[in-house]
Each structure stands twice: as C-alpha cells, then as structure tokens.
Motif scaffolding. Structure first.
Motif, PDB file in Angstrom:
ATOM      1  N   GLY A   1      46.956  30.329  38.219  1.00  0.00           N
ATOM      2  CA  GLY A   1      46.055  31.211  37.502  1.00  0.00           C
ATOM      3  C   GLY A   1      44.805  30.431  37.145  1.00  0.00           C
ATOM      4  N   ALA A   2      43.876  31.070  36.471  1.00  0.00           N
ATOM      5  CA  ALA A   2      42.649  30.398  36.044  1.00  0.00           C
ATOM      6  C   ALA A   2      42.162  31.020  34.742  1.00  0.00           C
ATOM      7  N   TYR A   3      41.723  30.157  33.851  1.00  0.00           N
ATOM      8  CA  TYR A   3      41.098  30.617  32.623  1.00  0.00           C
ATOM      9  C   TYR A   3      39.639  30.929  32.922  1.00  0.00           C
ATOM     10  N   GLN A   4      39.082  31.871  32.205  1.00  0.00           N
ATOM     11  CA  GLN A   4      37.671  32.174  32.377  1.00  0.00           C
ATOM     12  C   GLN A   4      36.835  31.047  31.791  1.00  0.00           C
ATOM     13  N   ALA A   5      35.642  30.858  32.341  1.00  0.00           N
ATOM     14  CA  ALA A   5      34.703  29.875  31.811  1.00  0.00           C
ATOM     15  C   ALA A   5      34.392  30.239  30.359  1.00  0.00           C
ATOM     16  N   ASP A   6      34.159  29.206  29.555  1.00  0.00           N
ATOM     17  CA  ASP A   6      33.883  29.428  28.140  1.00  0.00           C
ATOM     18  C   ASP A   6      32.778  28.473  27.711  1.00  0.00           C
ATOM     19  N   GLY A   7      31.580  28.988  27.563  1.00  0.00           N
ATOM     20  CA  GLY A   7      30.452  28.138  27.191  1.00  0.00           C
ATOM     21  C   GLY A   7      30.180  27.101  28.263  1.00  0.00           C
ATOM     22  N   ASP A   8      30.189  25.824  27.860  1.00  0.00           N
ATOM     23  CA  ASP A   8      29.948  24.731  28.803  1.00  0.00           C
ATOM     24  C   ASP A   8      31.194  24.362  29.605  1.00  0.00           C
ATOM     25  N   LYS A   9      32.354  24.882  29.222  1.00  0.00           N
ATOM     26  CA  LYS A   9      33.602  24.556  29.898  1.00  0.00           C
ATOM     27  C   LYS A   9      33.778  25.475  31.107  1.00  0.00           C
ATOM     28  N   PRO A  10      33.932  24.904  32.302  1.00  0.00           N
ATOM     29  CA  PRO A  10      34.073  25.745  33.500  1.00  0.00           C
ATOM     30  C   PRO A  10      35.436  26.443  33.532  1.00  0.00           C
TER      31      PRO A  10
END
Length: 130
Positions: A73-82
């Motif tokens: 799976g993948a987490y959505q990008a959050d601010g500066d974190k891809p």
C-alpha cells in the motif's frame, strides 16, 4: 530448532532485495526522484496478537484454512513528506467450490476480519544487510 521449510538463506534474501532495488524501485516512486521505503518492522507481540485475532475470528465464522495475505500500500503525501510504501495484512479463508473465480487461488480475502496496518516504512531507506 531447525528453520521451517520455507526459510531462505541470508544470501538469497540479499539477492531478492538487490533485484527489487534494481528493477522495482523506480516503479514504486512513479519515476520521481525520492527514494521510497522498502523495510517494515513488526514487533512479534503485535504479529502474534493479529494471528490470534485472525485465528479466533476465523473459528467463530467457521472459516476453513485461514491465512494472511501481505499487501503493498502507500500513504498519501503529506506536506514535505512524499507518498511512502506501507504493507498491510488481511485475513483469508479457503475458497468454497461455488466461489471459484478462475484466478488459480484457492483462498479469498475474509472481509469479516479487519486488516492490520501499524507501521510506516523505515526512513531513510537502507539496503538489506543480513
């Protein structure tokens, strides 16, 4: 105690990880510059708790031959974190004859049991060193 039959050598693990890095890492980053994580740590107690939960719920639901799938799976990008990889576990059960779907699998996801996802990947990504 001897290792279970499906264990692999540390050398084989290194080869598998090297092949992944050389052939898949560009795919997991969608061709973008950031390196994605490829290591996930689970505490044995947490894993055992989930295994016990799957076993208990499977017994209550009369699910035959319970198992566990590991999904990417993948987490959505959050601010500066891809956007980063993750893995989650989902319970499975033996497929009934009338559920045969031509996939070659003999199991189905057991959606009566909640999946498990408790970790993000380690950052920065490091190669497997054995």
């Amino acid at each position: 105690m001897n290792p279970p039959n499906k264990c692999i050598t540390v050398q084989k693990a290194k080869e598998l990880q090297k092949e992944w890095r050389e052939t898949r890492s560009i795919v997991t980053t969608n061709g973008k510059e950031h390196k994605d994580t490829c290591e996930f740590h689970f505490d044995l107690e947490e894993l055992q708790e989930y295994i016990n939960y799957v076993r208990e719920q499977s017994n209550q639901n009369n699910a035959e031959r319970p198992g566990i799938n590991v999904w990417l799976g993948a987490y959505q990008a959050d601010g500066d974190k891809p956007s980063l990889n993750t893995v989650f576990f989902s319970a499975t059960r033996k497929m009934k004859a009338e559920e045969e779907d031509g996939s070659g699998r003999d199991y189905l996801e057991n959606d009566e049991i909640e999946p498990m996802n408790t970790v993000g990947g380690m950052w920065p990504p490091l190669p497997y060193k054995g």
